[in-house]
Design a protein around this motif. Structure first.
Motif, PDB file in Angstrom:
ATOM      1  N   ASP A  41       0.872  -1.244   0.015  1.00 23.12           N
ATOM      2  CA  ASP A  41      -0.047  -0.113  -0.015  1.00 23.12           C
ATOM      3  C   ASP A  41       0.789   1.247  -0.031  1.00 23.12           C
ATOM      4  O   ASP A  41       1.491   1.425   0.797  1.00 23.12           O
ATOM      5  N   PRO A  42       0.867   2.326  -1.033  1.00 23.89           N
ATOM      6  CA  PRO A  42       1.752   3.294  -1.127  1.00 23.89           C
ATOM      7  C   PRO A  42       1.282   4.205  -0.101  1.00 23.89           C
ATOM      8  O   PRO A  42       2.179   5.210   0.203  1.00 23.89           O
ATOM      9  N   ARG A  54       1.376   6.541   8.053  1.00 22.16           N
ATOM     10  CA  ARG A  54       0.280   6.636   7.154  1.00 22.16           C
ATOM     11  C   ARG A  54       0.335   8.053   6.710  1.00 22.16           C
ATOM     12  O   ARG A  54       0.425   9.304   7.240  1.00 22.16           O
ATOM     13  N   ALA A  55       0.245   8.001   5.214  1.00 21.38           N
ATOM     14  CA  ALA A  55       0.087   9.354   4.574  1.00 21.38           C
ATOM     15  C   ALA A  55      -1.706   9.494   3.971  1.00 21.38           C
ATOM     16  O   ALA A  55      -2.042   8.680   3.458  1.00 21.38           O
ATOM     17  N   GLY A 159      -1.170  10.466  -7.229  1.00 22.49           N
ATOM     18  CA  GLY A 159      -0.972  10.728  -5.925  1.00 22.49           C
ATOM     19  C   GLY A 159       0.503  11.729  -5.845  1.00 22.49           C
ATOM     20  O   GLY A 159       1.005  11.772  -6.480  1.00 22.49           O
ATOM     21  N   THR A 160       1.136  12.117  -4.664  1.00 20.34           N
ATOM     22  CA  THR A 160       1.912  13.103  -4.490  1.00 20.34           C
ATOM     23  C   THR A 160       2.777  12.249  -3.265  1.00 20.34           C
ATOM     24  O   THR A 160       2.184  11.815  -2.430  1.00 20.34           O
ATOM     25  N   PRO A 161       4.084  12.364  -3.532  1.00 20.32           N
ATOM     26  CA  PRO A 161       5.065  12.024  -2.230  1.00 20.32           C
ATOM     27  C   PRO A 161       4.562  12.716  -0.933  1.00 20.32           C
ATOM     28  O   PRO A 161       4.366  13.659  -0.952  1.00 20.32           O
ATOM     29  N   GLY A 174       8.332   4.813  -1.944  1.00 19.84           N
ATOM     30  CA  GLY A 174       7.943   5.535  -0.822  1.00 19.84           C
ATOM     31  C   GLY A 174       6.622   5.831  -0.814  1.00 19.84           C
ATOM     32  O   GLY A 174       5.728   5.042  -1.249  1.00 19.84           O
ATOM     33  N   LEU A 175       6.334   6.604   0.645  1.00 18.58           N
ATOM     34  CA  LEU A 175       4.987   6.914   1.004  1.00 18.58           C
ATOM     35  C   LEU A 175       4.330   7.933  -0.334  1.00 18.58           C
ATOM     36  O   LEU A 175       4.945   8.847  -0.641  1.00 18.58           O
ATOM     37  N   HIS A 176       3.025   7.556  -0.550  1.00 19.06           N
ATOM     38  CA  HIS A 176       2.257   8.703  -1.302  1.00 19.06           C
ATOM     39  C   HIS A 176       1.007   9.126  -0.548  1.00 19.06           C
ATOM     40  O   HIS A 176       0.272   8.366   0.049  1.00 19.06           O
TER      41      HIS A 176
END
Length: 321
Positions: A41-42, A54-55, A159-161, A174-176
């Motif tokens: 999960d990104p 969590r993003a 999405g965005t970083p 990385g997370l998004h």
């Protein structure tokens, strides 16, 4: 056509922190686990050291939240981005502060034993509807592997970083932060197709994002009104609405109806009938009215799951068509 953009320098802002003492036992993995949409999960990571990342996109903007707990039970949180303060303010609700597990009365020995073994289970409440509604729509009538792949591709692409620091364990991407409503609405049809999402599901998402503000209002509604609000959108039925409100509202009675496997799991655990349908499942859960979602969580955690049979649904790949 909108595409992922690199985060601007300094966009993360300062690190904000908070500590919080929960009102009782708290198992972060059990509480936050429902937010995870697949192993890659990104927007979510659970690290081996017991730290959870969590993003998300809050009403104040994108934010990243890091949560861990010390041995004495104290929760330590840090947040970054425009939504950092919002995330810290919402931390207690996210971790089940509004939940009242003490009100739950087991009616079956299996449920009672599981509750005793899992005292740290609390029902989370994100206060955010769209971030749970869209992946729930993606999961309609497909295998979880297909849905997780679609979610992963779409969030990484549009999405965005996530703001804040990165971690080597996050992997290459990385997370998004999930796309905003406008970005979802501008995804072209061929990109949905490439992600393996058929037109029925993509059309449902497009209808929902056009009225995203109205959908988000459901987070502050009582369960019957929230269910009715979500189901105003064609393509959103009781299964999708329940799966969303379990997360956004912490709805203890939002039982998932229309699931391929849950009736058989509940029937097997409570009555020895792995062939139970929705009607029988609801009859078995009737003693837990008001807490039926919690009852099903405990049943799933009990380990009393019927042995797998040949899958009823085979994965599809419309991207190859």
């Amino acid at each position: 056509m909108p595409r992922r953009q690199p985060a601007a320098a300094g966009a993360s802002g300062p690190e904000l922190t908070r500590t919080w003492t929960p009102p009782g036992p708290l198992d972060l993995a059990l509480v936050l686990g429902p937010l995870r949409r697949g192993p890659a999960d990104p927007a979510y990571r659970a690290l081996p050291d017991g730290t959870f990342w969590r993003a998300t996109r809050t009403p104040a903007g994108p934010g990243t939240l890091r949560v861990s707990a010390s041995r004495d039970g104290t929760v330590h949180a840090a947040a970054w981005g425009a939504g950092a303060q919002w995330l810290l303010d919402a931390l207690p609700a996210l971790l089940g502060a509004d939940d009242v597990p003490e009100d739950f009365r087991p009616r079956h020995r299996l449920v009672a034993m599981t509750q005793h073994r899992r005292p740290g289970l609390r029902l989370l409440r994100t206060g955010l509807v769209m971030e749970s509604l869209i992946p729930s729509i993606l999961e309609q009538k497909v295998t979880t592997a297909e849905a997780y792949r679609a979610w992963r591709l779409l969030v990484r692409t549009y999405g965005t970083p996530a703001p804040g620091p990165s971690d080597a364990s996050f992997g290459t991407y990385g997370l998004h932060v999930v796309p905003d409503a406008r970005t979802w609405s501008l995804i072209p049809s061929w990109e949905w197709h490439r992600a393996g999402v058929d037109s029925k599901r993509s059309d449902t998402i497009l209808r929902a994002v056009r009225v995203a503000r109205r959908m988000e209002e459901a987070a502050s509604m009582a369960l019957p009104e929230a269910m009715a609000r979500l189901r105003l959108i064609p393509g959103i039925g009781p299964w999708t609405a329940a799966e969303t409100l379990q997360r956004s509202n912490g709805a203890a009675d939002a039982v998932t109806v229309g699931d391929l496997h849950l009736p058989g799991i509940v029937g097997h655990a409570l009555a020895g009938n792995r062939n139970a349908d929705d009607e029988e499942m609801l009859e078995l859960l009737a003693p837990y009215e008001g807490q039926r979602h919690r009852a099903t969580r405990l049943i799933m955690l009990s380990g009393r799951i019927p042995a797998r049979r040949a899958p009823k649904m085979t994965p599809g790949d419309i991207a190859r068509l």
